[in-house]
Design an enzyme around this catalytic site. Sequence first.
Site, PDB file in Angstrom:
ATOM      1  N   GLU A   1      -8.689  -8.672  39.979  1.00 51.17           N
ATOM      2  CA  GLU A   1      -9.422  -7.810  40.618  1.00 51.17           C
ATOM      3  C   GLU A   1     -10.053  -8.446  41.884  1.00 51.17           C
ATOM      4  O   GLU A   1     -11.008  -7.984  42.155  1.00 51.17           O
ATOM      5  CB  GLU A   1     -10.492  -7.319  39.857  1.00 51.17           C
TER       6      GLU A   1
HETATM    7  C1  LIG Z   1      -3.762 -11.281  32.941  1.00 50.71           C
HETATM    8  C2  LIG Z   1      -3.478 -10.695  34.194  1.00 50.71           C
HETATM    9  C3  LIG Z   1      -3.646  -9.387  34.505  1.00 50.71           C
HETATM   10  C4  LIG Z   1      -3.470  -8.656  35.883  1.00 50.71           C
HETATM   11  N1  LIG Z   1      -3.572  -7.441  36.099  1.00 50.71           N
HETATM   12  C5  LIG Z   1      -3.025  -6.556  37.144  1.00 50.71           C
HETATM   13  C6  LIG Z   1      -3.018  -5.277  37.338  1.00 50.71           C
HETATM   14  O1  LIG Z   1      -3.007  -4.694  36.319  1.00 50.71           O
HETATM   15  N2  LIG Z   1      -2.568  -4.941  38.590  1.00 50.71           N
HETATM   16  C7  LIG Z   1      -2.427  -5.664  39.569  1.00 50.71           C
HETATM   17  O2  LIG Z   1      -2.022  -5.170  40.565  1.00 50.71           O
HETATM   18  N3  LIG Z   1      -2.451  -7.014  39.519  1.00 50.71           N
HETATM   19  C8  LIG Z   1      -2.924  -7.794  38.350  1.00 50.71           C
HETATM   20  N4  LIG Z   1      -3.254  -9.157  38.124  1.00 50.71           N
HETATM   21  C9  LIG Z   1      -3.113  -9.612  39.378  1.00 50.71           C
HETATM   22  C10 LIG Z   1      -4.414 -10.208  39.939  1.00 50.71           C
HETATM   23  O3  LIG Z   1      -5.102  -9.449  40.406  1.00 50.71           O
HETATM   24  C11 LIG Z   1      -3.850 -11.618  40.826  1.00 50.71           C
HETATM   25  O4  LIG Z   1      -3.454 -12.436  40.191  1.00 50.71           O
HETATM   26  C12 LIG Z   1      -5.284 -11.892  41.586  1.00 50.71           C
HETATM   27  O5  LIG Z   1      -5.503 -11.137  42.610  1.00 50.71           O
HETATM   28  C13 LIG Z   1      -4.750 -13.162  42.720  1.00 50.71           C
HETATM   29  O6  LIG Z   1      -3.516 -13.213  43.217  1.00 50.71           O
HETATM   30  P1  LIG Z   1      -2.365 -14.375  43.127  1.00 50.71           P
HETATM   31  O7  LIG Z   1      -2.330 -14.589  41.630  1.00 50.71           O
HETATM   32  O8  LIG Z   1      -1.188 -13.988  44.014  1.00 50.71           O
HETATM   33  O9  LIG Z   1      -3.101 -15.671  43.617  1.00 50.71           O
HETATM   34  P2  LIG Z   1      -3.266 -15.935  45.317  1.00 50.71           P
HETATM   35  O10 LIG Z   1      -3.450 -14.569  46.139  1.00 50.71           O
HETATM   36  O11 LIG Z   1      -2.050 -16.668  45.564  1.00 50.71           O
HETATM   37  O12 LIG Z   1      -4.342 -17.099  45.307  1.00 50.71           O
HETATM   38  C14 LIG Z   1      -4.335 -18.313  45.046  1.00 50.71           C
HETATM   39  C15 LIG Z   1      -5.674 -18.968  45.275  1.00 50.71           C
HETATM   40  O13 LIG Z   1      -5.870 -18.915  46.558  1.00 50.71           O
HETATM   41  C16 LIG Z   1      -7.210 -18.398  46.963  1.00 50.71           C
HETATM   42  N5  LIG Z   1      -7.143 -17.697  48.116  1.00 50.71           N
HETATM   43  C17 LIG Z   1      -6.207 -16.818  48.543  1.00 50.71           C
HETATM   44  N6  LIG Z   1      -6.568 -16.470  49.959  1.00 50.71           N
HETATM   45  C18 LIG Z   1      -7.731 -16.786  50.047  1.00 50.71           C
HETATM   46  C19 LIG Z   1      -8.457 -16.607  51.202  1.00 50.71           C
HETATM   47  N7  LIG Z   1      -8.471 -16.020  52.261  1.00 50.71           N
HETATM   48  N8  LIG Z   1      -9.614 -17.741  51.101  1.00 50.71           N
HETATM   49  C20 LIG Z   1      -9.995 -18.264  50.187  1.00 50.71           C
HETATM   50  N9  LIG Z   1      -9.057 -18.664  49.078  1.00 50.71           N
HETATM   51  C21 LIG Z   1      -8.254 -17.855  48.927  1.00 50.71           C
HETATM   52  C22 LIG Z   1      -7.419 -17.550  45.732  1.00 50.71           C
HETATM   53  O14 LIG Z   1      -8.823 -17.311  45.541  1.00 50.71           O
HETATM   54  C23 LIG Z   1      -6.929 -18.105  44.407  1.00 50.71           C
HETATM   55  O15 LIG Z   1      -7.750 -19.176  44.112  1.00 50.71           O
HETATM   56  C24 LIG Z   1      -3.358  -9.524  37.012  1.00 50.71           C
HETATM   57  C25 LIG Z   1      -3.333 -11.132  36.802  1.00 50.71           C
HETATM   58  C26 LIG Z   1      -3.486 -11.464  35.483  1.00 50.71           C
HETATM   59  C27 LIG Z   1      -3.130 -13.048  35.258  1.00 50.71           C
END
Ligand SMILES: Cc1cc2nc3c(=O)[nH]c(=O)nc-3n(C[C@H](O)[C@H](O)[C@H](O)COP(=O)(O)OP(=O)(O)OC[C@H]3O[C@@H](n4cnc5c(N)ncnc54)[C@H](O)[C@@H]3O)c2cc1C
Length: 596
Positions: A443
């Site tokens: 989220e």
């Molecule tokens: C168990 C689980 C359930 C989930 N359920 C859903 C769902 O129902 N629907 C859905 O669509 N998604 C879902 N997700 C996805 C989840 O919302 C994302 O994993 C999350 O938003 C982070 O995206 P990412 O994993 O691609 O990390 P990334 O976006 O690659 O981020 C990696 C790191 O970089 C940091 N970062 C990125 N950009 C910035 C910035 N501008 N400034 C500072 N730091 C930054 C982040 O904070 C993080 O620490 C789920 C994930 C999991 C693990």
Amino acid sequence: MGQYVAPIRDMQFVLHEFLKVEDQLKELPAHAETDADIINQVLEEGAKFTSEVLFPLNHSGDREGCHHDAQAKTVTTPKGYKEAYKQYVDGGWAALACDPEFGGQGLPVVLNNSFYEMLNSSNQAWTMYPGLSHGAYECLKEHGTDEQKRLYLPKLVSGEWTGTMCLTEPHCGTDLGLLRSKAIPNEDGSWTITGNKIFISAGEHDMSENILHLVLARVPDAPEGSKGISLFLVPKFLPNQDGTVGERNPIFCGAIEEKMGIHGNSTCQMNLDGAKGWIIGQPNKGLNAMFVFMNAARLGVGMQSLGLTEVAYQNALVYAKDRLQMRSLSGVKAPDKPADPIIVHPDVRRMLLTAKAYAEGARAFSSYVALQIDRELGHPDEEVRKEAADEVALLTPIIKAFITDNAWVATSEAMQVYGGHGYISEWGMEQYVRDARINLIYEGTNTIQSLDLLGRKILMDNGAKLRKFGEKVRAFVEENGTDEAMSEFVTPLGELGEKVGKLTMEIGMKAFQNQDEVGAAAVPYLRVVGHLVYSYFFAQMAKIALEKKDSGDKFYEAKLQTTRFYFARLYPETAMLIRQARSGAANLMALDADLF
Ligand SMILES: Cc1cc2nc3c(=O)[nH]c(=O)nc-3n(C[C@H](O)[C@H](O)[C@H](O)COP(=O)(O)OP(=O)(O)OC[C@H]3O[C@@H](n4cnc5c(N)ncnc54)[C@H](O)[C@@H]3O)c2cc1C
């Protein structure tokens, strides 16, 4: 496997004494009839359902997890989940806070909020299935066409169909502007959607007849980035006009993720292979529509963490009264036993009180925000609706990030109370720690919440929303500043209010020179504002407790002591956090990436 007893006394304190919810609801025509009897009855019935039906499935669901059948392309949820969901639907729980126009019971959000705390304490993984459906309901209600509302809302409201949010793709999570799923228009007004989504919670399962996926994708010639994203409704089974399910739509689960916690919830890779969908809202305005869902989900994640904090605390407390180890430093407390119960040791008390204070702070805070949502949705005065909406916007990232960060600490402390037994799965405590960890990530990670608070909600708004909240704090401090009994709470509250004002100005000035200053300050800044919010609510609760402490009801004494603990042991981290937030970007940015 442990216990869960809904904390009805504290919920009633928050609703009836702290928020005076009955009086507040009388101002809202849709809820004017919701009296204390109705509220208490829902709390009691909710407590029964959650502790008797859902809690017994929490540990077994974690052990068993979900099963994916790649050939049949189906997902089976853990034993008992489906039957519990049927009881939930038959009991009318899905409809609790939904609009009567679509079959809902029309009860206020603030009451649903307490019910969601119970659901999450009992079983976070299970609760995600109906929780996401409720977000889909809110999004469709606000942005769907009349026809979409007619066809889909009654099914979501009854719980017969569930919902999902399909945003994330392998190459994009935080940065949704990078998403690649495509939607091509058909002549009949529908769209054909192709793409791969990952990490979709409740993406496929056996608990409901149909699943409504809310999918982000790009239409032809969409602008690059987040301005070119549209939102589509993609049902698992295409519905017939009479509301029965028809043809299977090609949106299938390719695999479920192996993960750290919430094993009872299916986290699915979803493949859309020319699936049929319908646009929600306008083309290229999908993020705007999806924000309704995302905001609901952010509050929902805060409630997940409150639920876990409470249940972890309850179990640690029982254990601490039972486990005998060593003698009290200040003299034997249980001479008839071979050792004293560990609750006599100061540091065990610190761990328990940390969890207790974080649970009670989060309960007051989230209930307050839920009531503001009721005001935003249903107050007859437009000015009041706008003020409430502004406050909800300001506080939403704090609910998401502050409550989830605190729950990570609280569940870990509660596990620590068990010593080595906390690390062994049969006691159930390590599950709470594992389940709590995802809440800091999905989220929008907590970093993203902090940037949303400091960047979008405060600096881009020239501090207007924060100032409004600050005025409430200041009024409370002035009103109670001369009350000697309140000074131990009011003085630190007033001081923190001033410091937040100065800190915000300082970061705002630095940000004119360098936007990295915002990124460097945001995370500690959010925690400082979180403590301002908790100090304000704890001080108000202490006032009530002081007024009633001679009533003979020990509850008020406990509330007062918990508040004292909060100000003595948790609030002081604000001094360190302010130093961190003020330290600037250079200490983070100076090191060349090659030298890390
Ligand atoms: C168990 C689980 C359930 C989930 N359920 C859903 C769902 O129902 N629907 C859905 O669509 N998604 C879902 N997700 C996805 C989840 O919302 C994302 O994993 C999350 O938003 C982070 O995206 P990412 O994993 O691609 O990390 P990334 O976006 O690659 O981020 C990696 C790191 O970089 C940091 N970062 C990125 N950009 C910035 C910035 N501008 N400034 C500072 N730091 C930054 C982040 O904070 C993080 O620490 C789920 C994930 C999991 C693990």
